[in-house]
Scaffold this motif. Structure first.
Motif, short mmCIF file in Angstrom:
data_model
loop_
_atom_site.label_atom_id
_atom_site.label_comp_id
_atom_site.label_asym_id
_atom_site.label_seq_id
_atom_site.Cartn_x
_atom_site.Cartn_y
_atom_site.Cartn_z
N ALA A 71 -56.65 -3.52 -29.55
CA ALA A 71 -57.66 -2.48 -29.80
C ALA A 71 -57.61 -2.00 -31.24
O ALA A 71 -58.64 -1.66 -31.84
N GLY A 72 -56.41 -1.97 -31.82
CA GLY A 72 -56.27 -1.54 -33.21
C GLY A 72 -57.00 -2.44 -34.18
O GLY A 72 -57.56 -1.98 -35.18
N TRP A 73 -57.03 -3.74 -33.89
CA TRP A 73 -57.78 -4.68 -34.74
C TRP A 73 -59.27 -4.35 -34.73
O TRP A 73 -59.94 -4.43 -35.77
N PHE A 74 -59.78 -3.95 -33.58
CA PHE A 74 -61.21 -3.65 -33.50
C PHE A 74 -61.54 -2.32 -34.19
O PHE A 74 -62.62 -2.17 -34.77
N VAL A 75 -60.61 -1.37 -34.15
CA VAL A 75 -60.80 -0.13 -34.92
C VAL A 75 -60.83 -0.45 -36.41
O VAL A 75 -61.68 0.06 -37.16
N LEU A 76 -59.90 -1.31 -36.85
CA LEU A 76 -59.85 -1.68 -38.27
C LEU A 76 -61.12 -2.44 -38.65
O LEU A 76 -61.68 -2.22 -39.75
N ALA B 212 -55.53 5.42 -52.71
CA ALA B 212 -55.37 6.04 -51.40
C ALA B 212 -55.14 4.97 -50.33
O ALA B 212 -54.31 5.14 -49.43
N ALA B 213 -55.87 3.87 -50.43
CA ALA B 213 -55.69 2.78 -49.47
C ALA B 213 -54.27 2.21 -49.56
O ALA B 213 -53.62 1.96 -48.54
N LEU B 214 -53.78 2.01 -50.77
CA LEU B 214 -52.43 1.48 -50.94
C LEU B 214 -51.38 2.44 -50.42
O LEU B 214 -50.34 2.03 -49.90
N THR B 215 -51.65 3.74 -50.55
CA THR B 215 -50.68 4.75 -50.13
C THR B 215 -50.59 4.85 -48.62
O THR B 215 -49.49 4.91 -48.05
N PHE B 216 -51.73 4.88 -47.96
CA PHE B 216 -51.75 5.17 -46.52
C PHE B 216 -51.86 3.92 -45.65
O PHE B 216 -51.72 4.02 -44.42
N ALA B 217 -52.10 2.75 -46.25
CA ALA B 217 -52.27 1.54 -45.45
C ALA B 217 -51.05 1.19 -44.60
O ALA B 217 -51.21 0.86 -43.41
N PRO B 218 -49.82 1.25 -45.14
CA PRO B 218 -48.67 0.87 -44.28
C PRO B 218 -48.58 1.71 -43.01
O PRO B 218 -48.38 1.16 -41.92
N GLY B 219 -48.74 3.03 -43.14
CA GLY B 219 -48.68 3.88 -41.95
C GLY B 219 -49.83 3.62 -41.01
O GLY B 219 -49.66 3.57 -39.78
N LEU B 220 -51.03 3.43 -41.57
CA LEU B 220 -52.21 3.17 -40.75
C LEU B 220 -52.07 1.85 -40.00
O LEU B 220 -52.41 1.75 -38.81
N THR C 299 -49.34 0.39 -39.13
CA THR C 299 -48.33 0.54 -38.09
C THR C 299 -48.93 1.17 -36.84
O THR C 299 -48.72 0.71 -35.71
N VAL C 300 -49.71 2.23 -37.04
CA VAL C 300 -50.32 2.93 -35.90
C VAL C 300 -51.33 2.03 -35.19
O VAL C 300 -51.33 1.92 -33.96
N LEU C 301 -52.19 1.38 -35.97
CA LEU C 301 -53.27 0.59 -35.37
C LEU C 301 -52.76 -0.69 -34.73
O LEU C 301 -53.14 -1.02 -33.59
#
Length: 419
Positions: A383-388, A364-372, A374-376
């Motif tokens: 701010a996206g780095w702190f969410v991650l 699941a991580a490999l599947t959704f990581a690229p999109g995530l 990009t958004v973050l």
């Protein structure tokens, strides 16, 4: 004489013939063979689909996402099948199916045929690592089990690095002959992997033992939680593969070649140190602590990477190097923690289904990581780095808490059996 004996004693195990003649020896060779083709393929498969198959970037993105979802869902059922009919036999079949699917790319044209073939290929690719661990678990016991699993990971990583260099050469050529040659290499390496696995001793299956039981892992709530939190930590793979390159191109002035250096250094560290770190994960408590520290270190690496925003060239390069160094230690801890927990908390005759389920979180991580990513990181910026970082912290703390829950329930005892 004494110096000769001490030199012989100091030789690494992999330099001796007896090391390779062990039951797990052919598994290492098979993994190395497959990873060489895999490293070459995934370096330039996007260009193959865009230039040789003729897909648009939107079609490619949709196709790999659909295939990733199929691969994510296939792990559990195929793992249960491995317990039922045999891990070795299931791996051999998956290798043949994957190889034939890859070779069929030479005749594929158009969107839907490419998606169908990719779904088959990715399903086999994502299910294979978990079933391979189940096979190794059936061939080994005690501390040898963890050492063998981590050694296989180092072998795989080394093969991917070498294969990626070949893939980079194909990218430089950027012609249909090179891409088709790559398809041929990856397809034959997958089939060759199956051939090597025939030399592995057979591990007795549930059918041979006349054991009839339903799926167990779906009722093991602590293990399911560990799978979820490990999946959060597995975002670290996508962070390095897609997140950091996107950040470098969109938010810094650093040259893109830096990413190649960081990824190469990451691979070398994994090959050199995965075995050593995994020795700290032979118990559930040790593996749980590694999971906690993995989340902490990955969160710290996010903070360091965030500091590169708007910095001078020298500062950016320095922070990228520091962030990558912290990241790779966190990755070593996360992988070792996953190995230790997924093996120690599994009943002896259910390694296939448990490993199949555990691989679902990582898939699941490999599947959704690229999109995530990009958004973050592209849209969200600093701010996206702190969410991650927060996601990694949750993954680390959650891994520790869920592991303690599993221990309180009496899981993780050696030799647990479902029969």
């Amino acid at each position: 004489m004494l110096s000769r004996l001490s030199e012989k004693a100091a030789r690494p195990g992999w330099t001796t013939a007896s090391w390779w003649r062990r039951p797990v020896g052919p598994v290492y060779l098979a993994s190395l063979t497959l990873s060489l083709g895999k490293g070459a393929w995934f370096t330039c498969w996007a260009m193959f689909f865009l230039h040789s198959v003729g897909l648009s970037t939107t079609e490619f993105g949709f196709g790999i996402t659909a295939a990733g979802v199929v691969g994510m869902l296939a792990g559990g059922p195929l793992g249960y099948l491995a317990d039922r009919v045999g891990a070795r036999e299931t791996l051999i079949t998956l290798g043949m199916v994957q190889g034939l699917a890859i070779l069929s790319y030479m005749f594929v044209h158009g969107f839907w045929p490419a998606v169908l073939v990719t779904c088959v290929m990715i399903a086999a690719d994502r299910a294979t690592p978990g079933i391979r661990i189940a096979l190794i678990s059936g061939l080994t016991t005690g501390e040898e089990r963890m050492e063998s699993i981590s050694t296989n990971r180092a072998m795989t990583q080394g093969g991917i690095v070498v294969g990626a260099l070949a893939g980079a050469y194909v990218l430089a050529l950027d012609n249909s002959v090179g891409y088709l040659g790559l398809v041929l290499v990856y397809g034959t390496s997958s089939i060759g992997c199956s051939a090597l696995l025939r030399r592995v001793p057979h591990v007795e299956s549930l059918n041979e033992r006349k054991v009839r039981r339903s799926v167990l892992v779906l009722r093991d709530r602590p293990f399911l939680l560990i799978t979820l939190f490990n999946g959060l930590l597995a975002l670290s793979w996508g962070m390095l593969d897609s997140g950091v390159p996107l950040w470098i191109t969109q938010h810094t002035q650093a040259p893109l070649w830096v990413m190649g250096v960081l990824m190469g250094a990451n691979a070398v560290v994994v090959v050199l140190f995965q075995n050593r770190v995994s020795r700290m994960a032979v118990t559930v408590r040790g593996a749980a602590r590694l999971g906690l520290w993995s989340g902490v270190l990955l969160a710290v690496s996010c903070v360091v990477f965030a500091g590169t925003d708007g910095g001078s060239a020298t500062t950016v390069l320095l922070l990228l190097a520091v962030g990558a160094a912290v990241h790779v230690v966190g990755e070593l801890f996360f992988v070792s923690s996953g190995f230790g927990l997924s093996v120690a908390l599994t009943p002896d005759d259910a390694h296939g289904e448990y490993q199949g389920m555990f691989s679902t979180g990582q898939a699941a991580a490999l599947t959704f990581a690229p999109g995530l990513m990009t958004v973050l990181l592209v849209d969200g910026g600093v701010a996206g780095w702190f969410v991650l970082a927060g996601l990694y912290a949750v993954g680390g703390v959650g891994t520790l808490a869920a592991s303690h829950w599993a221990l309180r329930r009496g899981c993780g005892t050696a030799g647990r059996s479902t029969a």
